[in-house]
Design a protein around this motif. Structure first.
Motif, short mmCIF file in Angstrom:
data_model
loop_
_atom_site.label_atom_id
_atom_site.label_comp_id
_atom_site.label_asym_id
_atom_site.label_seq_id
_atom_site.Cartn_x
_atom_site.Cartn_y
_atom_site.Cartn_z
N GLY A 162 65.74 69.56 47.78
CA GLY A 162 64.55 69.26 46.98
C GLY A 162 64.43 67.81 46.57
O GLY A 162 63.49 67.46 45.86
N SER A 163 65.32 66.95 47.03
CA SER A 163 65.29 65.55 46.63
C SER A 163 64.29 64.76 47.46
O SER A 163 63.74 65.25 48.44
N ASP A 164 64.08 63.51 47.06
CA ASP A 164 63.19 62.61 47.78
C ASP A 164 63.88 62.15 49.06
O ASP A 164 65.02 61.68 49.03
N ARG A 165 63.20 62.30 50.22
CA ARG A 165 63.78 61.86 51.48
C ARG A 165 62.72 61.09 52.28
O ARG A 165 62.05 61.65 53.15
N PRO A 166 62.53 59.81 51.96
CA PRO A 166 61.63 59.00 52.78
C PRO A 166 62.18 58.88 54.19
O PRO A 166 63.35 59.19 54.45
N PHE A 167 61.37 58.43 55.13
CA PHE A 167 61.80 58.34 56.52
C PHE A 167 63.04 57.45 56.65
O PHE A 167 63.05 56.32 56.16
N ASN A 168 64.07 57.97 57.32
CA ASN A 168 65.22 57.11 57.61
C ASN A 168 64.96 56.38 58.93
O ASN A 168 63.90 56.55 59.56
N SER A 169 65.89 55.55 59.36
CA SER A 169 65.66 54.72 60.55
C SER A 169 65.42 55.56 61.80
O SER A 169 64.57 55.22 62.64
N ALA A 170 66.14 56.68 61.95
CA ALA A 170 65.96 57.53 63.12
C ALA A 170 64.62 58.25 63.08
O ALA A 170 63.97 58.44 64.12
#
Length: 274
Positions: free
Chosen positions: A257-265
């Motif tokens: 449920g945490s914030d997960r903005p786009f990672n590099s992949a």
């Protein structure tokens, strides 16, 4: 076909650690909505895991592996699933075509106001990537490319976070259903809700789960491969050879449920596709 996000102990599924309560609710749903042996056999043949999380009836179809919505028609049209080599980012065979194009998104007024802010955040994340797909929020459902509506109360209370689907005919899947209690009951932040919306939009434009080949990476439990599910699972070049929960891809099958903005992949995958 729809993908539904469900809350489990590490899940974006579409799942915060209220496990004992969650399990008791799931048990009631399963007992009241038993899936026939014939359907179970078909799902198994397609490559779905029907043991670790038993499918149950949902709307006019079934919720499979905790987050995938299938109707009888979907099941009948699919080809047997297969296991593919370990890799991180996957897309379906069907993508949005006719690019560059703008995808308009409408969200129903039945949601708390924080959802509008969350949708704006999710849209901003996509638009910041400079893709040939852009997104904009509209205030009318008429003609909207994607319409976000609210799950029923019973579905929300069973722990379902949301559902989306895969592109068809060169167009994004045109619907997303979301739980309206992500903040009030589960305590998600605005950015946490934005991550869930972005995840469902990801499905709607053709992304599979990052840990498609082994949902245990984000969901826990025993290893489980989703199979090609009749829609394909194509490795996106340039993405890592393995998925990890620590990388926090927004397209992992499960979330805390945490914030997960786009990672590099994630960014590599989006830019490769669009």
């Amino acid at each position: 076909m729809k993908n539904s996000l469900r809350l489990v102990s590490l899940l974006l599924v579409v799942l915060i650690t209220i496990v004992s309560c969650q399990q008791s609710e799931d048990a009631v749903v399963k007992n009241d909505n038993e899936v026939s042996q014939d359907v179970l056999g078909k799902l198994t043949a397609l490559g779905f895991n029907v043991t670790d999380k038993a499918p149950f009836k949902f709307n006019d179809g079934y919720l499979v592996e905790g987050d995938i919505y299938l109707t009888d028609s979907d099941i009948a049209s699919m080809k047997p699933g297969s296991v593919v080599p370990v890799a991180e980012q996957y897309s379906t065979n069907n993508l949005v075509t006719g690019t560059p194009r703008n995808i308009t998104v409408f969200i129903a007024t039945t949601f708390p106001s924080v959802y509008v802010t969350a949708l704006n955040t999710a849209i901003a994340r996509y638009n910041a990537e400079g893709l040939n797909l852009t997104f904009s929020r509209v205030t009318s459902s008429t003609g909207a490319s994607i319409r976000i509506t609210r799950l029923s109360t019973s579905q929300e209370n069973s722990g379902i976070l949301g559902s989306g689907g895969f592109p068809s005919g060169g167009n994004p899947y045109n619907a997303i259903q979301l739980s309206g209690i992500l903040q009030s009951t589960y305590g998600l932040s605005t950015n946490g809700i934005a991550t869930i919306i972005a995840h469902e939009i990801g499905h709607n434009i053709g992304l599979r789960h990052t840990d498609y080949y082994n949902r245990a990476i984000s969901c826990g439990g025993s290893a489980s491969n989703e199979g090609t599910a009749g829609v394909g699972a194509n490795l996106i070049p340039g993405t890592p050879s393995t998925a990890t929960a620590a990388a926090k891809s927004y397209m992992l099958a499960c979330t805390d449920g945490s914030d997960r903005p786009f990672n590099s992949a994630d960014k590599v995958a989006l830019n490769y596709l669009y």
